[in-house]
Scaffold this motif. Structure first.
Motif, PDB file in Angstrom:
ATOM      1  N   PRO A 141       0.831  -1.221   0.000  1.00  0.00           N
ATOM      2  CA  PRO A 141       0.000   0.000   0.000  1.00  0.00           C
ATOM      3  C   PRO A 141       0.860   1.264   0.000  1.00  0.00           C
ATOM      4  O   PRO A 141       0.981   1.964   1.012  1.00  0.00           O
ATOM      5  N   LYS A 142       1.455   1.544  -1.135  1.00  0.00           N
ATOM      6  CA  LYS A 142       2.315   2.718  -1.299  1.00  0.00           C
ATOM      7  C   LYS A 142       2.058   3.301  -2.678  1.00  0.00           C
ATOM      8  O   LYS A 142       1.970   2.570  -3.664  1.00  0.00           O
ATOM      9  N   GLY A 143       1.905   4.597  -2.753  1.00  0.00           N
ATOM     10  CA  GLY A 143       1.579   5.242  -4.022  1.00  0.00           C
ATOM     11  C   GLY A 143       2.740   5.252  -4.998  1.00  0.00           C
ATOM     12  O   GLY A 143       3.832   5.700  -4.664  1.00  0.00           O
ATOM     13  N   ASN A 144       2.518   4.736  -6.184  1.00  0.00           N
ATOM     14  CA  ASN A 144       3.498   4.784  -7.266  1.00  0.00           C
ATOM     15  C   ASN A 144       2.879   5.510  -8.454  1.00  0.00           C
ATOM     16  O   ASN A 144       1.802   5.126  -8.922  1.00  0.00           O
ATOM     17  N   VAL A 145       3.544   6.547  -8.944  1.00  0.00           N
ATOM     18  CA  VAL A 145       3.074   7.235 -10.143  1.00  0.00           C
ATOM     19  C   VAL A 145       3.862   6.702 -11.337  1.00  0.00           C
ATOM     20  O   VAL A 145       5.093   6.725 -11.344  1.00  0.00           O
ATOM     21  N   VAL A 146       3.145   6.209 -12.338  1.00  0.00           N
ATOM     22  CA  VAL A 146       3.772   5.665 -13.538  1.00  0.00           C
ATOM     23  C   VAL A 146       3.300   6.478 -14.741  1.00  0.00           C
ATOM     24  O   VAL A 146       2.096   6.675 -14.924  1.00  0.00           O
ATOM     25  N   ILE A 147       4.245   6.958 -15.527  1.00  0.00           N
ATOM     26  CA  ILE A 147       3.947   7.697 -16.758  1.00  0.00           C
ATOM     27  C   ILE A 147       4.465   6.861 -17.914  1.00  0.00           C
ATOM     28  O   ILE A 147       5.676   6.712 -18.088  1.00  0.00           O
ATOM     29  N   ASP A 148       3.549   6.292 -18.684  1.00  0.00           N
ATOM     30  CA  ASP A 148       3.907   5.397 -19.786  1.00  0.00           C
ATOM     31  C   ASP A 148       3.681   6.140 -21.105  1.00  0.00           C
ATOM     32  O   ASP A 148       2.542   6.281 -21.562  1.00  0.00           O
ATOM     33  N   ILE A 149       4.762   6.608 -21.728  1.00  0.00           N
ATOM     34  CA  ILE A 149       4.684   7.394 -22.960  1.00  0.00           C
ATOM     35  C   ILE A 149       4.945   6.461 -24.135  1.00  0.00           C
ATOM     36  O   ILE A 149       6.085   6.108 -24.430  1.00  0.00           O
ATOM     37  N   GLY A 150       3.882   6.036 -24.801  1.00  0.00           N
ATOM     38  CA  GLY A 150       4.007   5.077 -25.893  1.00  0.00           C
ATOM     39  C   GLY A 150       4.050   5.746 -27.250  1.00  0.00           C
ATOM     40  O   GLY A 150       4.511   6.874 -27.402  1.00  0.00           O
ATOM     41  N   GLY A 151       3.522   5.030 -28.256  1.00  0.00           N
ATOM     42  CA  GLY A 151       3.499   5.568 -29.605  1.00  0.00           C
ATOM     43  C   GLY A 151       2.230   6.347 -29.891  1.00  0.00           C
ATOM     44  O   GLY A 151       2.259   7.407 -30.513  1.00  0.00           O
ATOM     45  N   GLY A 152       1.080   5.817 -29.413  1.00  0.00           N
ATOM     46  CA  GLY A 152      -0.198   6.459 -29.679  1.00  0.00           C
ATOM     47  C   GLY A 152      -0.786   7.186 -28.490  1.00  0.00           C
ATOM     48  O   GLY A 152      -1.494   8.175 -28.652  1.00  0.00           O
ATOM     49  N   THR A 153      -0.532   6.691 -27.280  1.00  0.00           N
ATOM     50  CA  THR A 153      -1.101   7.299 -26.080  1.00  0.00           C
ATOM     51  C   THR A 153      -0.060   7.389 -24.971  1.00  0.00           C
ATOM     52  O   THR A 153       0.912   6.636 -24.941  1.00  0.00           O
ATOM     53  N   THR A 154      -0.303   8.319 -24.065  1.00  0.00           N
ATOM     54  CA  THR A 154       0.438   8.390 -22.816  1.00  0.00           C
ATOM     55  C   THR A 154      -0.528   8.039 -21.697  1.00  0.00           C
ATOM     56  O   THR A 154      -1.566   8.686 -21.538  1.00  0.00           O
ATOM     57  N   ASP A 155      -0.196   7.000 -20.948  1.00  0.00           N
ATOM     58  CA  ASP A 155      -1.017   6.567 -19.814  1.00  0.00           C
ATOM     59  C   ASP A 155      -0.332   6.997 -18.526  1.00  0.00           C
ATOM     60  O   ASP A 155       0.873   6.778 -18.352  1.00  0.00           O
ATOM     61  N   ILE A 156      -1.110   7.581 -17.635  1.00  0.00           N
ATOM     62  CA  ILE A 156      -0.591   8.001 -16.337  1.00  0.00           C
ATOM     63  C   ILE A 156      -1.466   7.377 -15.264  1.00  0.00           C
ATOM     64  O   ILE A 156      -2.700   7.446 -15.347  1.00  0.00           O
ATOM     65  N   ALA A 157      -0.853   6.764 -14.274  1.00  0.00           N
ATOM     66  CA  ALA A 157      -1.636   6.085 -13.238  1.00  0.00           C
ATOM     67  C   ALA A 157      -0.949   6.186 -11.890  1.00  0.00           C
ATOM     68  O   ALA A 157       0.277   6.297 -11.795  1.00  0.00           O
ATOM     69  N   ILE A 158      -1.777   6.132 -10.862  1.00  0.00           N
ATOM     70  CA  ILE A 158      -1.290   5.956  -9.496  1.00  0.00           C
ATOM     71  C   ILE A 158      -1.702   4.553  -9.081  1.00  0.00           C
ATOM     72  O   ILE A 158      -2.872   4.184  -9.148  1.00  0.00           O
ATOM     73  N   ILE A 159      -0.710   3.767  -8.693  1.00  0.00           N
ATOM     74  CA  ILE A 159      -0.925   2.358  -8.380  1.00  0.00           C
ATOM     75  C   ILE A 159      -0.540   2.104  -6.930  1.00  0.00           C
ATOM     76  O   ILE A 159       0.514   2.552  -6.462  1.00  0.00           O
ATOM     77  N   SER A 160      -1.393   1.382  -6.224  1.00  0.00           N
ATOM     78  CA  SER A 160      -1.124   1.048  -4.830  1.00  0.00           C
ATOM     79  C   SER A 160      -1.885  -0.211  -4.458  1.00  0.00           C
ATOM     80  O   SER A 160      -2.970  -0.472  -5.003  1.00  0.00           O
ATOM     81  N   ALA A 161      -1.328  -0.992  -3.565  1.00  0.00           N
ATOM     82  CA  ALA A 161      -1.982  -2.204  -3.040  1.00  0.00           C
ATOM     83  C   ALA A 161      -2.403  -3.157  -4.150  1.00  0.00           C
ATOM     84  O   ALA A 161      -3.459  -3.778  -4.096  1.00  0.00           O
ATOM     85  N   GLY A 162      -1.594  -3.244  -5.200  1.00  0.00           N
ATOM     86  CA  GLY A 162      -1.794  -4.243  -6.235  1.00  0.00           C
ATOM     87  C   GLY A 162      -2.657  -3.850  -7.404  1.00  0.00           C
ATOM     88  O   GLY A 162      -2.867  -4.661  -8.309  1.00  0.00           O
TER      89      GLY A 162
END
Length: 352
Positions: A149-170
């Protein structure tokens, strides 16, 4: 059927590249997601890297098809054709039968688009199809422990889209997707050169400029690069000399839309997770993370530590490989339905 008797296949159906991972074999395919069709015979003449090399250099009887745009299947028949030819080329088509397929997709793919993705896999003989967000798989591929249970910010910059998410506790707490990524950067470079130099260049030339000169911060050894295109006034071939600073200004302007989305997500983040983010910062994944100065760019705007995924181009399928254990456990618990027939009905329980 026991899990060990099923083939586990993970697919990263990217706008720019398609990657296929097969259990016990590793990454078996990693090539551009483009196809070339002969319009007269309607036969596939080339795919992957071979088709990419043909871009901008073919006659009117050759049609270039990209079945996946912005993370979404826009041509279902072409997508099926692409996957069949990939696995036939690898002499692995039988591996699809009774297999477990994990498909990685952008955060904001709609229910109908998910069903289209699943249908491609089912039509090729898959028994169970699991759809997961690309950004979650990219986080696993980057080596993040998303189970705690810890906040992780992931910025995934691909070819068509950029996905941004905060992931915690699985799992994903909040995520957003914007259609500003590698292809959009190329288009902005093309627009700039057209407006400043009256020269029209191709997408491959713009991509080369991005790779060779692209940056989000000044760097040592900045240089210029000559590009050749068509003069929009005379129609004749023309040369333009582009500097690193020019490309940087274009990219910084394009990246502002990504930073706006990060701010929007942060504003909706639970306070406790926001505290984790200040300490642990952002993890940047995808091909866009290879642009010079991207880590310094986000650090300068948000004043948090940033890191680049150790395998930005293959991180999604690497994460999918790690997620196989979770899928197997859920199969054993009956999470995906009692049998293949239930799965093929496309019930809600057959994807995550």
């Amino acid at each position: 059927m026991k899990n060990e008797d099923r083939t586990f296949i993970a697919l990263d159906l990217g706008t720019s590249n398609i990657l296929a991972f097969v259990a016990k074999q590793g990454i078996v395919y990693n090539e551009p997601s483009i196809m070339a069709y002969d319009m007269i015979t309607n036969n596939l003449t080339a795919l992957g890297q071979e088709a990419y090399d043909m871009m901008g250099k073919v006659h009117s009887n050759i049609k270039m098809v990209v079945p996946i745009r912005d993370g979404v299947i826009t041509d279902l028949d072409a997508a099926k054709d692409l996957l069949k030819h990939i696995f036939a080329k690898l002499q692995m088509l039988n591996d699809w039968k009774n297999s477990i397929i994990l498909l990685a997709c952008p955060s904001e793919v709609t229910e109908l688009e998910r069903e289209a993705l699943k249908q491609v896999a089912y039509d090729m003989g898959a028994e169970i199809v699991v759809i997961e967000e690309e950004v979650k798989m990219a986080a696993l591929g980057a080596g993040l422990n998303i189970d705690i249970p810890k906040g992780n910010v992931v910025i995934d910059i691909g070819g068509g889209t950029t996905d941004i998410a905060i992931i915690s506790a699985g799992d994903v707490v909040i995520s957003k997707s914007v259609k500003v990524a590698g292809n959009a950067f190329d288009e902005e470079i093309k627009k700039y050169i057209r407006s400043e130099y009256n020269v029209t260049i191709g997408s491959k030339t713009a991509e080369n400029l991005k790779k060779e000169l692209g940056s989000l911060a000044k760097y040592k050894g900045e240089k210029t690069m000559s590009v050749f295109g068509r003069d929009i006034v005379s129609g004749l071939p023309k040369e333009a000399v582009i500097s690193s600073e020019e490309v940087r200004n274009v990219l910084v302007n394009a990246f502002s839309k990504i930073t706006d989305l990060v701010i929007e997500i942060m504003e909706n983040t639970p306070p406790e997770l926001a505290g984790d983010i200040i300490s642990h910062g952002f993890t940047i994944c995808g091909g866009g993370s290879l642009i010079r100065g991207v880590k310094e760019y986000f650090n300068g705007i948000f004043s948090v530590p940033c890191s680049i995924s150790p395998n930005p181009l293959t991180g999604v399928v690497e994460g999918a490989k790690n997620f196989q254990r979770v899928i197997n456990n859920r199969i054993e618990s009956g999470y995906y339905g009692k049998n293949a027939k239930d799965a093929k009905k496309g019930s809600q329980s057959n994807y995550i």
